[in-house]
Scaffold this motif. Structure first.
Motif, PDB file in Angstrom:
ATOM      1  N   HIS A  48      -2.683 -47.688 -44.304  1.00 46.33           N
ATOM      2  CA  HIS A  48      -1.425 -47.778 -43.575  1.00 46.33           C
ATOM      3  C   HIS A  48      -0.174 -47.680 -44.451  1.00 46.33           C
ATOM      4  O   HIS A  48       0.669 -48.894 -44.565  1.00 46.33           O
ATOM      5  CB  HIS A  48      -1.491 -49.090 -42.796  1.00 46.33           C
ATOM      6  CG  HIS A  48      -2.147 -48.897 -41.553  1.00 46.33           C
ATOM      7  ND1 HIS A  48      -1.670 -48.401 -40.392  1.00 46.33           N
ATOM      8  CD2 HIS A  48      -3.371 -49.349 -41.319  1.00 46.33           C
ATOM      9  CE1 HIS A  48      -2.443 -48.219 -39.607  1.00 46.33           C
ATOM     10  NE2 HIS A  48      -3.825 -48.974 -40.004  1.00 46.33           N
ATOM     11  N   HIS A  72      -5.493 -55.388 -42.969  1.00 45.80           N
ATOM     12  CA  HIS A  72      -5.458 -53.655 -42.625  1.00 45.80           C
ATOM     13  C   HIS A  72      -4.297 -52.873 -42.850  1.00 45.80           C
ATOM     14  O   HIS A  72      -4.261 -51.944 -43.121  1.00 45.80           O
ATOM     15  CB  HIS A  72      -6.325 -53.779 -41.265  1.00 45.80           C
ATOM     16  CG  HIS A  72      -6.243 -52.465 -40.599  1.00 45.80           C
ATOM     17  ND1 HIS A  72      -7.220 -51.590 -41.180  1.00 45.80           N
ATOM     18  CD2 HIS A  72      -5.713 -51.835 -39.645  1.00 45.80           C
ATOM     19  CE1 HIS A  72      -7.255 -50.455 -40.303  1.00 45.80           C
ATOM     20  NE2 HIS A  72      -6.126 -50.483 -39.602  1.00 45.80           N
ATOM     21  N   HIS A 100      -2.553 -54.533 -36.814  1.00 45.25           N
ATOM     22  CA  HIS A 100      -1.300 -53.400 -36.661  1.00 45.25           C
ATOM     23  C   HIS A 100      -0.016 -54.186 -36.439  1.00 45.25           C
ATOM     24  O   HIS A 100       0.151 -55.106 -35.713  1.00 45.25           O
ATOM     25  CB  HIS A 100      -1.463 -52.309 -35.723  1.00 45.25           C
ATOM     26  CG  HIS A 100      -2.829 -51.667 -36.182  1.00 45.25           C
ATOM     27  ND1 HIS A 100      -3.905 -51.364 -35.218  1.00 45.25           N
ATOM     28  CD2 HIS A 100      -3.224 -50.994 -37.242  1.00 45.25           C
ATOM     29  CE1 HIS A 100      -4.728 -50.582 -35.845  1.00 45.25           C
ATOM     30  NE2 HIS A 100      -4.153 -50.411 -37.012  1.00 45.25           N
ATOM     31  N   HIS A 151      -6.059 -43.197 -36.734  1.00 40.68           N
ATOM     32  CA  HIS A 151      -4.717 -42.977 -36.995  1.00 40.68           C
ATOM     33  C   HIS A 151      -4.488 -41.400 -37.428  1.00 40.68           C
ATOM     34  O   HIS A 151      -5.447 -40.809 -37.767  1.00 40.68           O
ATOM     35  CB  HIS A 151      -4.068 -43.954 -37.994  1.00 40.68           C
ATOM     36  CG  HIS A 151      -4.432 -45.226 -37.677  1.00 40.68           C
ATOM     37  ND1 HIS A 151      -3.570 -46.045 -36.679  1.00 40.68           N
ATOM     38  CD2 HIS A 151      -4.914 -46.148 -38.312  1.00 40.68           C
ATOM     39  CE1 HIS A 151      -3.877 -47.182 -36.734  1.00 40.68           C
ATOM     40  NE2 HIS A 151      -4.681 -47.270 -37.628  1.00 40.68           N
TER      41      HIS A 151
END
Ligand code: 3ON
Ligand code: FE
Length: 488
Positions: A182, A235, A302, A482
């Motif tokens: 991420h 995450h 997220h 993603h």
């Protein structure tokens, strides 16, 4: 005679689980073709490539994986040029993918419970991680990188998606180092120029968080590490111009069943509702110590965005009442959506001076995969796009795209129900119009009625217009994670 119902009939659902589960069939094929079946028109100003990553194989020669997050990374590239579109997909040739495809059987344990055949004895004391490169795909510093949070990235050839191999980012990563899936691109983070900010975690009884900041050439600008007490399952993170923000979810880790070959590591993570979620705020100056702010328990995968406002940090995050613990020996295609808590959008406000933390539920609809205009990363922003459930309450698969306007409070919802299941909405800015919502939303939609996927283009300034174009692929793309947009 009219028959009066004496017990409630099945409430009408926007989805059918059997239809939904078709999106979790493997896609073993690799394609390369011009997309011919197009409804509507591809905008002439939309030139560039949509890149997507996600688990493409949900089984190996009929042996089922325990969880979709264990599936081998499959990259899709949809290239738009002058009103035409080309589709290509390739598996990342990770060591694990290549060996398992040769052997035609599962040779590695997956983090989320996939086991080698032969029961616990065959799995005990095997701590090898299979780097499946399945979570994100990013073009940065002249490299195309497939990311998985527990290991090094794989680099690919941008034109063909052929795998080059594991990549240490010009020596930034040492062997065994992870690079999270991420990264954020801070639009002006390097003296007004963009920079990439990402992290890695080494976890145990205490955990080390390392942040990397890279310039547009992929050269290391800064690296800073801090140790925090306790186990970490983190995450994603958020950035602002001066801080990196991590949510340390309240979970514990019991390594015994993992070591004994009975459970995957991810199945040994247990939610601890009586413990707080710790908001870890790390200054980006690279020297000051982190500050840690407890807030009531919740589980966050997220973050949508964060920004600074005077002494306070605002963080918009998708929060679950508890970690959706992986039930061992359950079939993920048979999931009971109603039994799980939905992800919902919360705004966390941290006052760095008074140390006060507040949180507010800002969108109760089940949602995931938040996305904002890339120029607004880490900055005050107006519009947020997310995947969302068709219904306004309850937990359900993502079938709609939700747009939130924080200024007016207006919500727009474009729904693909009952047969459509959406993926992450990627916002592509209009090349000439600087308005924050001028551009397009690109999302891959699984169409259960044809068992194929569509690439749907929405006008981001007005989702109510419905798709500007719908590109029918010749096949399905399994539900992905993603992606990103690379402009031409
Ligand atoms: O042992 C430790 C615990 C652990 C779980 C350390 C560790 C680093 C080995 C570890 C590994 C974590 C990994 C590899 C996490 C990977 C996560 C992943 C591939 C995906 C996460 C996706 C999250 C969401 C919210 C997906 C949502 C999907 C839908 C709504 C359906 O399409
Ligand atoms: Fe993610």
């Amino acid at each position: 005679i009219a028959v009066k119902e004496t017990f409630p009939v099945n409430p009408q659902k926007a989805y059918q689980r059997e239809a939904w589960s078709g999106g979790y069939e493997s896609q073993p094929n690799e394609y390369d073709y011009w997309i011919e079946e197009i409804e509507g028109e591809i905008p002439a100003e939309l030139n560039g490539t949509l890149l997507r990553n996600g688990p493409g194989l949900l089984e190996v020669n009929g042996q089922q994986l325990a969880h979709p997050f264990d599936g081998d990374g499959m990259i899709s590239a949809i290239a738009f040029s002058q009103g035409r579109a080309h589709y290509r997909n390739r598996y990342v040739r990770t060591e694990g993918y290549v060996k398992e495809q040769q052997a035609q059987k599962i040779l590695y344990r997956g983090v989320f419970g996939t086991q080698k055949a032969g029961g616990w004895l065959a799995n005990a004391f095997d701590f090898k991680l299979k780097n499946i490169a399945n979570t994100n795909i990013l073009y940065w510093g002249d490299k195309l990188l497939a990311l998985w949070e527990a290991a090094q990235p794989h680099s690919l050839k941008p034109q063909t998606l052929d795998t080059i191999g594991l990549d240490d980012l010009q020596g930034i990563l040492e062997e065994g180092d992870a690079f999270a899936a991420h990264p954020w691109i801070d639009p002006r983070g390097n003296d007004g120029e963009p920079c990439l900010v990402n992290f890695s975690i080494k976890t145990g009884l205490s955990s080390t968080l390392t942040v990397f900041e890279l310039d547009t050439q992929g050269k290391l600008l800064k690296r800073y590490s801090h140790s925090v007490p306790g186990f970490c399952f983190i995450h994603d993170f958020a950035i602002t111009p001066h801080y990196c923000i991590f949510f340390q979810n309240p979970v514990s880790f019991n390594p015994v069943p993992f070591a004994l070959g009975m459970r995957g590591a991810g199945e040994c993570v247990k939610f601890q509702p009586q413990q707080p979620t710790n908001i870890i705020v790390i200054p980006r100056n690279g020297k000051d110590k982190p500050q840690i702010f407890p807030t009531p328990a919740g589980f966050v995968f997220h973050h949508a965005n964060a920004f600074e406002s005077g002494e306070t940090l605002c963080i918009d995050s998708i929060c679950y009442d508890s970690f959706p613990e992986v039930e061992p020996d359950s079939d993920f295609r048979q999931v009971d959506f109603d039994a799980l808590s939905p992800g919902q959008l919360w705004r966390f406000t941290v006052n760095l001076t008074s140390q006060m933390v507040q949180r507010e539920l800002t969108e109760p609809r089940c949602c995931e995969f938040p996305y904002v205009h890339p120029d607004k990363a880490g900055l005050p922003y107006r519009y947020l796009f997310m995947g969302a459930a068709h219904e306004s309450t309850g937990n359900a698969p993502l079938q709609a795209i939700l747009k939130i306007d924080w200024e007016t409070g207006e919500r727009q919802l474009w729904s693909a129900a009952p047969q459509g299941y959406v993926s992450e909405p990627i916002f592509v800015p209009h090349p000439q119009n600087p308005a924050e919502d001028a551009g397009w939303i690109l999302t891959v939609v699984y169409d259960a009625s044809h068992h194929r996927s569509d690439v749907v283009i929405l006008d981001a300034s007005d989702l109510n217009r419905g798709p500007v174009a719908r590109l029918h692929l010749k096949h399905h793309i399994p539900y992905g994670l993603h992606g990103s947009w690379v402009s031409e």
